[in-house]
Write an enzyme that holds these catalytic residues in place. Structure first.
Site, PDB file in Angstrom:
ATOM      1  N   HIS A 118      27.847  52.109  33.253  1.00 32.70           N
ATOM      2  CA  HIS A 118      28.018  51.863  34.687  1.00 32.70           C
ATOM      3  C   HIS A 118      27.345  50.538  35.027  1.00 32.70           C
ATOM      4  CE1 HIS A 118      27.374  52.486  39.039  1.00 32.70           C
ATOM      5  NE2 HIS A 118      28.282  53.448  38.981  1.00 32.70           N
ATOM      6  N   ASP A 170      20.678  56.933  31.287  1.00 34.03           N
ATOM      7  CA  ASP A 170      21.299  57.160  32.589  1.00 34.03           C
ATOM      8  C   ASP A 170      21.880  58.564  32.566  1.00 34.03           C
ATOM      9  OD1 ASP A 170      22.958  57.375  34.770  1.00 34.03           O
ATOM     10  OD2 ASP A 170      24.132  55.573  34.350  1.00 34.03           O
ATOM     11  N   GLN A 207      25.572  61.676  35.198  1.00 35.03           N
ATOM     12  CA  GLN A 207      26.656  62.627  34.967  1.00 35.03           C
ATOM     13  C   GLN A 207      26.232  63.799  34.094  1.00 35.03           C
ATOM     14  OE1 GLN A 207      29.322  62.411  36.652  1.00 35.03           O
ATOM     15  NE2 GLN A 207      29.058  60.344  37.442  1.00 35.03           N
ATOM     16  N   LYS A 218      24.850  63.678  42.879  1.00 42.21           N
ATOM     17  CA  LYS A 218      25.758  64.079  41.805  1.00 42.21           C
ATOM     18  C   LYS A 218      25.549  65.546  41.430  1.00 42.21           C
ATOM     19  CE  LYS A 218      26.872  59.631  40.761  1.00 42.21           C
ATOM     20  NZ  LYS A 218      28.198  59.018  40.895  1.00 42.21           N
ATOM     21  N   CYS A 243      33.073  51.406  38.740  1.00 31.97           N
ATOM     22  CA  CYS A 243      31.849  50.638  38.493  1.00 31.97           C
ATOM     23  C   CYS A 243      31.612  50.468  36.997  1.00 31.97           C
ATOM     24  CB  CYS A 243      30.636  51.291  39.159  1.00 31.97           C
ATOM     25  SG  CYS A 243      30.731  51.328  40.955  1.00 31.97           S
TER      26      CYS A 243
END
Length: 404
Positions: free
Chosen positions: A117, A194, A197, A220, A362
């Site tokens: 991202h 990261d 998700q 999220k 993104c």
């Protein structure tokens, strides 16, 4: 559709009849438990924290710090390792502008992957402009996963940081974080993950993952916007300088000198996100109650079903690994993803509308790698079910008829 699924879906007031929400990777709908916690925090229970000597302020302070403990428990860490941020993007920027500026110099290298991202690319580019570090890009496997064999061949003692996504927001592939950590640590580098998700759909344990930094956003994982967290090893946080100055992050201020509070408070300048923190904790409690194992299993099954149906069409290209979790990106020959998204959002003959994401997500470097300007992305949540897939497929058929 099972009774359990119906009951779960009923907990989300944002999911109206006839509207099929397949954009959870962008932001998740909120269960009533989170809405109630946020409303109560903003209304009935509201007060500032860490400052007031009156009872409600003390109670809100206890609730706020309880949210930190619950956030730590959610990721399998300790409360002194959790820094509240405005989201994962700010958390990555915090690491870049504190740890990065303090520890990296010209000649040092950072390894990211092709599928990151923008939030896990741009902060390192800004750091490069400031310090002269170099950025290397790890390629993907043929299936669209981060190629850890290639990473192993690329890593050198000059690499000081590896920054990878746990789950790709475009392709849905799941990184073997523990192997990535072993590879990074093998050359003396740190690993930042990261987890935006991953946090809503995979049970987390920082000790088992063995990474050094982990970031995620509340919205999220069924919580409010405007808050997320950085988890970092305590020794790293203790050694990192503050990056914003103001109230709450200080120990003592004089015009001659200021001393700072210990981590994590050192990184939380100003009045904190009180309401949002309580909302995030409520979301974590709700998600833990439903079960992360259930979330992962449910979303893997739905993604597999959709991939299987789309793959049988000769006019559709499906991207990403076969074992993707909760996310399916695809392209239809002769139909721009934006056109597909627009038509899906128009009410069909059966009164159904479908919300998907269309664009570069993104992740423009990944789009360049895939050779497309954009993809259509369907992403699932715990409230998703097979009726959402059926509505999407009907919408695709309607789109094909429109485009001939």
């Amino acid at each position: 559709m099972t009774t359990a699924t119906l009951t779960l879906k009923d907990e989300f007031p944002g999911l109206s009849d006839g509207w099929h929400y397949l954009d959870t990777a962008a932001t998740a709908q909120k269960p009533q438990a989170v809405i109630d916690a946020t409303v109560n925090a903003l209304g009935r229970d509201y007060a500032t924290v860490h400052r007031g000597v009156y009872a409600r302020s003390a109670e809100m302070t206890l609730a706020f710090e309880s949210a930190r403990r619950r956030s730590a428990a959610f990721v399998g860490g300790a409360e002194e390792e959790i820094v509240f941020t405005r989201g994962a993007t700010e958390a990555i920027n915090l690491v870049a502008q504190t740890w990065g500026v303090a520890n990296l110099k010209a000649g040092d290298r950072i390894l990211v992957s092709m599928l990151e991202h923008h939030s896990n690319i741009v902060p390192w580019q800004l750091l490069r402009e400031r310090t002269g570090v170099e950025i290397d890009v790890c390629p993907l496997t043929a299936e669209g996963a981060i190629d850890l064999d290639a990473a192993e061949a690329m890593l050198t003692p000059a690499h000081k940081l590896v920054a990878f996504a746990h789950v790709s927001n475009v392709l849905g592939g799941v990184l073997d974080v523990r192997r990535a950590a072993d590879l990074a640590h093998g050359v003396g580098a740190l690993l930042l993950i990261d987890g935006c998700q991953a946090a809503p759909r995979i049970a987390l344990d920082m000790a088992a993952l063995d990474c050094d930094f982990y970031v995620f956003s509340a919205h999220k994982l069924y919580g409010p916007t405007g808050i997320g967290a950085l988890w970092a090893r305590k020794a790293l946080l203790d050694a990192m300088p503050p990056w914003q100055g103001g109230g709450a992050m200080i120990d003592r201020v004089t015009f001659e000198k200021t001393t700072f509070a210990p981590a994590p408070q050192r990184f939380e300048a100003g009045t904190p996100m009180i309401v949002e923190a309580l909302g995030m904790a409520a979301a974590m409690d709700w998600l833990a109650g439903v079960g992360l194992d259930r979330a992962e299993r449910h979303e893997r099954e739905l993604a597999a079903k959709l991939r299987d149906v789309l793959r049988k069409r000769n006019d559709v290209t499906v991207f990403g690994p076969e074992d993707s979790v909760g996310i399916v990106s695809f392209a239809i020959d002769g139909v721009h993803p934006h056109d597909l998204g627009t038509i899906l959002d128009e009410e069909g003959p059966d009164g159904q509308r479908v919300a998907i994401r269309a664009g570069h997500h993104c992740a423009q470097p990944l789009m360049d790698h895939l050779g497309v300007p954009a993809t259509a992305r369907a992403s699932f949540g715990l409230y998703s079910d097979e009726s959402d897939i059926e509505a999407l497929l009907k919408g695709i058929e309607r789109t094909r008829r429109i485009f001939g």
